[in-house]
Design an enzyme around this catalytic site. Structure first.
Site, short mmCIF file in Angstrom:
data_model
loop_
_atom_site.label_atom_id
_atom_site.label_comp_id
_atom_site.label_asym_id
_atom_site.label_seq_id
_atom_site.Cartn_x
_atom_site.Cartn_y
_atom_site.Cartn_z
N GLY A 49 0.82 -1.21 0.00
CA GLY A 49 0.00 0.00 0.00
C GLY A 49 0.85 1.25 0.00
N ILE A 95 -0.87 -5.20 5.15
CA ILE A 95 -0.54 -4.78 3.78
C ILE A 95 0.81 -5.36 3.36
CG2 ILE A 95 -1.96 -2.72 3.92
CD1 ILE A 95 0.47 -1.02 4.44
N ILE A 126 10.48 -4.46 19.94
CA ILE A 126 10.29 -5.03 18.61
C ILE A 126 9.44 -6.29 18.80
CG2 ILE A 126 11.48 -6.03 16.61
CD1 ILE A 126 11.76 -2.93 16.98
N LEU A 127 8.22 -6.24 18.30
CA LEU A 127 7.25 -7.32 18.59
C LEU A 127 7.65 -8.61 17.90
CD1 LEU A 127 4.00 -5.19 18.23
CD2 LEU A 127 5.14 -5.93 20.35
N GLN A 137 10.32 -5.13 7.33
CA GLN A 137 9.79 -3.79 7.12
C GLN A 137 10.91 -2.80 6.87
OE1 GLN A 137 6.39 -2.29 7.23
NE2 GLN A 137 6.53 -4.28 6.29
N LYS A 178 6.64 0.56 19.24
CA LYS A 178 6.40 1.77 18.45
C LYS A 178 6.35 1.37 16.99
CE LYS A 178 8.64 5.35 21.24
NZ LYS A 178 9.88 6.14 21.35
N GLY A 179 6.11 2.33 16.14
CA GLY A 179 6.18 2.06 14.71
C GLY A 179 7.63 1.89 14.30
N GLY A 224 8.25 0.61 10.57
CA GLY A 224 8.32 0.44 9.12
C GLY A 224 8.71 1.71 8.40
N GLU A 225 8.11 2.81 8.79
CA GLU A 225 8.40 4.05 8.08
C GLU A 225 9.73 4.66 8.54
OE1 GLU A 225 3.98 5.43 6.72
OE2 GLU A 225 4.81 6.38 8.48
MO1 MOS Z 1 1.26 5.42 5.31
S1 MOS Z 1 2.07 6.64 3.92
O1 MOS Z 1 0.33 6.52 6.26
O2 MOS Z 1 0.42 4.19 4.59
#
Ligand code: MOS
Length: 730
Positions: free
Chosen positions: A240, A467, A615-616, A624, A687-688, A690-691
């Site tokens: 995505g 995704i 890190i889960l 990621q 936390k996140g 991937g980005e």
């Molecule tokens: Mo992300 S760019 O919010 O899928």
């Protein structure tokens, strides 16, 4: 459940399943081709027809007429829908342009009609017979030209602390440079695709979508239906990157086509239509000014960013990280938005920070050089433990310096030559580059339901999506941990709007937030189970398929012997965001080779060190990050939607013309996660991540190219034509 409710029993921290490198639970389905994606749901909708999009072939103007007479007579055609015969359509909250255009054409390849036929080939052929006459209008397609007319897109577009102008003017060492980043496309593997089926005035859409609840609302708003009349189903999604956050034309055209044809209809966007029909990451022009003392401490930092979008759209928030990443008493940021008639801009992987760091982290490299400081040292020197714009607000956790130090050690940074263009390996000029990684960590309300069956299996239901990120797996791990079950005893069902509303997949919030929602549902389930078994819910321990309390121990499955036991809840965060700045941190190190004669650029080694809470699942988290690093290579060296500034469209609108990295472009990649937990982010303490993986990568590459060649490129992508003239002579 409130996020800071103390966990009574069996907190997630025992880490029997969570935190372990578990392979993807749906992996076998994916690798055997048996996970059914939206366009392959013949199982659910056996007798559907096919819809084919008729996209606009002008950038801006009006439709004078649409002649569908030949198309209607073509073999197999069941229906044709244009804006004229679609009935009244509303507009969703998350779409800027209309998903079905006409008579106004807002952007190139905006959908103007859908042609429905028995087979895909018949629909495509008939669509080619639709004749559209246009009145073309002059549009604004050039960001650089429109920059002067850009306006402030909202109160939070600017920030200011102290006296930036004064401090900058008085700084002994300073930099004032402008950087540009191009329009980019998500270019995910699975095209946008949907199948819609009506039952009376209720529609079900099997679709590829990251945010089920947002999109359910937008489908209802667009079709003028009550929300309850819309069901979205999206269990498997082939990527995505933000392109599937919102309802797109495929879903709407499928619904409209199905209503007109009185038969379920499948619509996919052909790859060459996706680039202009859907959203993209907007281009930016970024001016950065930094002033520092001779001691290397930043005294003034300013970042202005210009981007464009259709009227009503928003800016690319490229100044995000500059508000938070480095210390400095005098600061300013500003975003300006120009109206452009190009396709709709919107989120693409790490919107804001990804293009923002492409500029900022070259500027930091340039500044370090002016100060004669090592770029790693310069960054460490300007660390801050509080939000530099609101010093009373601490970071929930910030281990940025550790990332830099650990990365420098592991990468062999000490072997870098500080004089550019001086290291060679045969015909190749070799250089190293570093950049900071920074991405905010958003926490989002998220709900789930967990059902315990008499056979001792637990089934999790939530409208969360996967995704390609590993949601199925980390959700299964979470439920297994909470219920004291092996992961094999947990079934995870995702991506159905009939399930409880989750955080969805976006902005790297999905992993932490959705598992926190599952945690909350499991807490509820455990209470219900304990009560059923006559055990004290406050002290019951769930372990190895058993529930124990007060000296008694019973099989978990026994609680469901007379019927399933259900727990459902939503994790909520209250004012958490106000109390702490939550961000994720990292450091990217890259080594490149640049061919001394041809300027060909090859990435040779990459390392990312990430501080992103617990890190889960190290396996899926690593995947990621290496995916994001790969996308960073694309951003640095290849990706650019080329704008036709006269006609207003992206010229290279297919995967032959829009280049992304392939395996041969990607060298050794290493990912290291700092061993940290962030108890202020959620009960998962995650936390996140991937980005975070993409943030800074492109600048690290650009800096490595500079270190290799002495040529500073401030205009992405860094391609060999921009190096040739400056390469050191042999
Ligand atoms: Mo992300 S760019 O919010 O899928």
């Amino acid at each position: 459940m409130k996020f800071d409710t103390p966990a009574t029993i069996n907190p997630i921290d025992r880490l029997k399943v969570v935190g372990k490198p578990h392979p993807r639970v749906e992996g076998p389905l994916k690798t055997t081709g048996t996970a059914r994606y939206a366009y392959e749901r013949h199982d659910a909708v056996p007798d559907h027809a096919y819809g084919y999009i008729v996209p606009a072939t002008i950038g801006k103007g009006r439709v004078l007429s649409i002649d569908t007479s030949r198309a209607r007579r073509a073999p197999g055609v069941l229906a044709i829908v244009t804006a004229k015969d679609a009935g009244a359509l509303g507009k969703g909250k998350y779409n800027t342009a209309k998903l079905l255009g006409g008579p106004e054409v807002q952007h190139y390849h905006q959908a103007l009609a859908v042609v429905v036929a028995d087979t895909f080939e018949q629909a495509r052929w008939a669509a080619s017979l639709v004749k559209v006459e246009y009145a073309r209008e002059k549009g604004a397609f050039d960001l650089a030209a429109a920059k002067g007319s850009a306006t402030k897109p909202g109160d939070d577009a600017d920030s200011a602390v102290g006296d930036f102008a004064g401090a900058y003017a008085g700084a002994p060492v300073k930099l004032d440079a402008t950087y540009t980043t191009p329009d980019q496309s998500h270019a995910m593997m699975e095209p946008h695709a949907s199948i819609a089926a009506w039952e009376g005035d209720k529609v079900t859409i099997w679709t590829a979508n990251q945010m089920i609840a947002w999109s359910k609302g937008d489908v209802a708003a667009t079709l003028g239906l009550p929300k309850d009349n819309v069901r979205l189903i999206s269990p498997y999604i082939g990527g995505g990157f933000g392109g599937k956050l919102f309802v797109r034309a495929d879903a709407l055209l499928a619904a409209l086509g199905a209503r007109a044809a009185k038969r379920p209809v499948a619509v996919t966007l052909p790859r060459p239509v996706m680039f202009n029909n859907t959203t993209h990451r907007p281009a930016t022009i970024q001016r950065i000014r930094i002033g520092a003392g001779e001691d290397g401490k930043i005294t003034a930092i300013g970042h202005e960013s210009w981007s464009g979008d259709l009227k009503g759209g928003g800016p690319e928030t490229a100044v995000n990280q500059t508000r938070l990443l480095y210390a400095g008493a005098n600061r300013m940021t500003a975003m300006r938005l120009a109206v452009l008639d190009l396709p709709e801009g919107n989120a693409m992987r790490a919107p804001g920070e990804a293009p923002g760091l492409m500029a900022l982290e070259i500027a930091i490299d340039e500044m370090a050089e002016k100060l004669k400081l090592d770029p790693v040292q310069f960054r460490i020197l300007n660390d801050t433990q509080v939000d530099p714009e609101k010093p009373e607000r601490p970071f929930s956790q910030r281990n940025f310096v550790q990332c830099m130090r650990e990365g420098a050690d592991r990468f062999g940074w000490k072997n870098r030559s500080s004089t550019p263009g001086t290291k060679r390996d045969g015909a190749w000029l070799v250089g190293m580059g570093v950049a900071s990684a920074f991405r905010n960590n958003l926490v989002m309300k998220s709900g789930a339901r967990v059902r315990l069956a008499a056979d001792g299996t637990a089934t999790v239901e939530t409208d969360m999506t996967d995704i390609g990120t590993g949601s199925y797996t980390i959700i299964a791990q979470t439920a297994a941990e909470m219920l004291g079950l092996p992961i094999e005893k947990v079934v995870v069902k995702l991506g159905d709007s009939d399930f409880p509303v989750s955080a969805g997949s976006g902005g790297q919030w999905g992993g932490n937030s959705s598992t926190a929602g599952v945690y909350a549902a499991c807490v509820k389930l455990r209470e219900n189970v304990a009560k059923n078994l006559g055990l004290d819910p406050a002290t019951a321990v769930f372990e190895e398929g058993k529930v124990s309390a007060g000296g008694r121990s019973l099989p978990l499955a026994q609680a469901a012997a007379k019927g399933e036991v259900v727990g459902e809840d939503t994790m909520e965060y209250g004012d958490l965001e106000k109390r702490f700045q939550q961000s994720t941190f990292g450091a990217h190190f890259v080594e490149v080779g640049v061919h001394a004669a041809t300027g060909e650029i090859r990435v040779r080694r990459m390392l990312a060190v990430c501080a992103a809470g617990r890190i889960l699942n190290p396996t899926s988290a690593r995947s990621q990050v290496i995916g994001a690093m790969t996308m960073g290579v694309g951003a640095a060296l290849m990706e650019e939607l080329v704008v036709d500034k006269r006609l207003g469209f992206f010229v290279n609108h297919d995967l032959a013309g829009y280049e992304v990295p392939v395996h041969a472009d990607i060298p050794h990649q290493e990912v290291v996660f700092l061993d940290e937990t962030d108890p202020k982010s959620s009960p998962m303490k995650a936390k996140g991540v991937g980005e975070l993986g993409i943030c800074g990568v492109a600048a690290a590459i650009a800096n490595a190219v500079y270190n290799a060649t002495g040529v500073r490129v401030r205009d992405y992508p860094v391609t060999l034509d921009k190096l040739l003239r400056g390469l050191p002579t042999v």
